[in-house]
Write an enzyme that holds these catalytic residues in place. Structure first.
Site, mmCIF file in Angstrom:
data_model
loop_
_atom_site.group_PDB
_atom_site.id
_atom_site.type_symbol
_atom_site.label_atom_id
_atom_site.label_comp_id
_atom_site.label_asym_id
_atom_site.label_seq_id
_atom_site.Cartn_x
_atom_site.Cartn_y
_atom_site.Cartn_z
ATOM 1 N N TYR A 98 0.820 -1.211 0.000
ATOM 2 C CA TYR A 98 0.000 0.000 0.000
ATOM 3 C C TYR A 98 0.857 1.265 0.000
ATOM 4 C CZ TYR A 98 -4.222 2.680 1.334
ATOM 5 O OH TYR A 98 -5.297 3.536 1.381
ATOM 6 N N ASP A 109 0.311 -8.706 14.195
ATOM 7 C CA ASP A 109 0.069 -7.805 13.067
ATOM 8 C C ASP A 109 -1.242 -7.053 13.274
ATOM 9 O OD1 ASP A 109 -0.244 -6.520 10.633
ATOM 10 O OD2 ASP A 109 0.164 -8.305 9.424
ATOM 11 N N HIS A 169 3.497 -6.229 11.331
ATOM 12 C CA HIS A 169 3.215 -6.313 9.900
ATOM 13 C C HIS A 169 4.448 -6.585 9.041
ATOM 14 C CE1 HIS A 169 0.613 -6.063 6.519
ATOM 15 N NE2 HIS A 169 1.184 -4.977 6.016
ATOM 16 N N SER A 206 1.284 -7.710 1.918
ATOM 17 C CA SER A 206 0.305 -6.733 2.368
ATOM 18 C C SER A 206 -0.692 -6.444 1.244
ATOM 19 C CB SER A 206 1.009 -5.477 2.873
ATOM 20 O OG SER A 206 0.114 -4.648 3.569
ATOM 21 N N GLN A 207 -0.802 -5.186 0.772
ATOM 22 C CA GLN A 207 -1.678 -4.932 -0.369
ATOM 23 C C GLN A 207 -1.306 -5.836 -1.532
ATOM 24 O OE1 GLN A 207 -2.986 -0.907 -2.414
ATOM 25 N NE2 GLN A 207 -0.990 -1.501 -3.207
#
Length: 322
Positions: free
Chosen positions: A92, A273, A303, A187-188
């Protein structure tokens, strides 16, 4: 941050309460059909990076709406035959970065394609080069609520479509082997990987790390960390619209893509996370349809997840697939 989500034993059994819309498959079928009405027009321009072991190409292809999307293709220097292909999606706020970055996968003898994320690339890293020319209704700053008034307008409809087209574009290069294509991301990028894992039928492997964009009903309420918090802050102002927002998000939930997963998969989750809570990651993992799947769990990480340890695990794991 100590453990805040469900105990690991419960995570391994957890199932999301999110329900896929009845027209989920029709929605994505129509979306991709419309995208393919535009010529892919994949162009690969050599870049002089000064590197001696890796060749880099500046790539442009037509994504959602025929909009130009950028990427990098990296190949081992001297490659003469089609190579296994790794397509990577970015976290992201980040972009494809600079031409000399991310040399790991080409160093393994594979072709490595990195897709730029439209409209992003200004929060960290080396930047991006793909605008998002589509406007949207009022939204909270960030990307999570752009176009959230309707599935047809939602930002990630464009991004997920770009990602499918990125795989198609990378496969057109004569030194990539379409039959040995893996998609990866953190992640994203992991959330995008899940979508591609459902929408591209013939992948060899899928590896989403600490994936974002999963189990929205839980994610929006179990963590107050951004980017999921963007949803709550939008609803804080736009009172009474929670049902409509969750309906839009249901078309983009990694859990529903996971239920349509068609390739072997390696996930990772971190139990501390707060950005992508472990229950939301396990919701996607537990829904993943292909029987060949595994998840690495990092007990005391936030994360950042497994970081280089997970990278090493993926290097070993991927040898069996691509």
């Amino acid at each position: 941050m100590a453990l805040f989500d469900l105990p690991l034993a419960e995570l391994r059994e957890y199932r999301s309460a999110s329900t896929a819309p009845d027209d989920f498959d029709a929605f994505w079928g129509k979306t991709l059909q419309e995208a393919r009405e535009h010529d892919l027009d994949a162009r690969f321009e050599p870049v002089d990076t000064g590197l001696s072991t890796v060749r880099v190409y500046d790539v442009t292809f037509a994504g959602f709406g025929g909009h130009p999307v950028k990427g990098w293709l990296r190949l081992p220097a001297g490659a003469a035959e089609p190579l296994p292909l790794v397509v990577e999606f970015i976290g992201y706020g980040g972009g494809r970065g600079l031409a000399h970055e991310k040399l790991l996968w080409a160093s393994t003898g594979r072709a490595h394609f990195v897709m730029d994320t439209r409209g992003q690339g200004s929060a960290w890293g080396g930047g991006g080069g793909t605008p998002d020319p589509v406007g949207a209704a009022p939204a909270y700053p960030g990307f999570m609520t752009r176009g959230i008034d309707a599935p047809e307008n939602y930002y990630y409809r464009r991004v997920f479509t770009d990602a499918v087209r990125a795989v198609e574009a990378a496969r057109t290069h004569p030194l990539t082997d379409a039959t040995r294509t893996a998609v990866i991301g953190e992640s994203q990028g992991g959330g995008i990987t899940l979508a591609v894992g459902a929408l591209v039928p013939d992948l060899a492997a899928v590896a989403p790390d600490v994936p974002f964009l999963c189990d929205y009903p839980r994610a929006a309420t179990v963590t107050d960390r951004h980017p999921y918090r963007e949803i709550g802050l939008f609803l804080k102002t736009h009172r009474g619209r929670a049902a409509d927002v969750l309906h839009t998000l249901s078309y983009f939930d990694g859990v529903h893509f996971a239920a349509r997963g068609r390739a072997p998969a390696l996930f990772s989750a971190a139990l501390e996370d707060q950005t992508c809570p472990p229950s939301t990651v396990f919701a996607a993992f537990n829904a993943w349809a292909h029987e060949d799947k595994a998840i690495e769990v990092y007990d005391f990480n936030d994360h950042e997840g497994g970081g280089p340890f997970q990278e090493a695990h993926k290097l070993r794991w991927l040898r069996s697939y691509a």
